[in-house]
Design an enzyme around this catalytic site. Structure first.
Site, PDB file in Angstrom:
ATOM      1  N   PRO A  42       0.791  -1.229   0.000  1.00 28.82           N
ATOM      2  CG  PRO A  42      -0.054  -1.032   2.157  1.00 28.82           C
ATOM      3  CD  PRO A  42       0.752  -1.932   1.284  1.00 28.82           C
ATOM      4  CB  CYS A  43       3.272   2.646  -2.325  1.00 30.73           C
ATOM      5  SG  CYS A  43       2.471   2.185  -3.851  1.00 30.73           S
TER       6      CYS A  43
END
Length: 167
Positions: free
Chosen positions: A135-136
């Site tokens: 989940p950048c």
DNA sequence: ACTTCTTCTCATG
DNA sequence: CATGAGAAGAAGT
């Protein structure tokens, strides 16, 4: 060197067309491509010039679909990290961010034990090959503004909105 | 008070 | 050596 066989699948998500690539067992790349089927393949070939890429359904297909429909987190063992030790540390830290929440670059930096290396963290996150699954997009600036995004800040906002509206 | 600019920092190419 | 998906503090408006 022997060519590695990689399988990709395309998914339709509210925020764009997702292309997921991996071995039969593990995911090693995920990105967006609205430009069409051929463009997607070209993108993958460009990322992995030494691999033989074909379309198909791997073991992670079902889980990936669940992830997209139910917005769940995938176990990290499903991912194949390829990068420097620093990058791996950063990416693992990202996986610990609870779904629907956000963290700042400074927090990530602190978590991996380099509180001052905020800038380096930003670079490492930007190099993340498995966008969305790692989940950048949940990482934002300290002042709560959206930072940059490899696939466009517009998309970053869209994903965050989707995550908050999807329980 | 708000906006801009300066400096610090560190993995990468 | 220069740069980047940052941050904190100083200086200017």
């Amino acid at each position: 060197m022997k060519k590695e066989a990689l399988i990709f699948t395309r998914y339709e998500a509210p925020f764009g067309s997702l292309v997921v690539l991996g071995t039969a067992e593990k995911i090693c790349f995920a990105g967006f491509s609205e430009a069409g089927h051929d463009a997607a393949i070209a993108l993958l070939r460009n990322e992995f010039p030494e691999a033989s890429i074909s379309q198909g359904e791997a073991k992670w297909h079902e889980k990936a679909q669940t992830f997209l429909s139910e917005n769940r987190t995938l176990p990290r063992v499903l991912f194949r990290f390829s990068g420097t030790p620093f990058q791996c540390a950063v990416w693992k830290a990202l996986l610990d961010i609870p779904r629907g929440k956000t963290a700042t670059y400074a927090e990530v930096a602190r978590r991996i034990g380099h509180p001052r290396a905020v800038r380096a963290v930003g670079t490492a996150i930007g190099a993340n090959p498995i966008s969305l699954f790692i989940p950048c997009h949940r990482v934002i600036r300290s002042d709560a503004t959206i930072g940059g995004y490899r696939w466009g800040t517009r998309r970053k906002k869209a994903i965050l909105a989707w995550e908050s509206l999807n329980p």
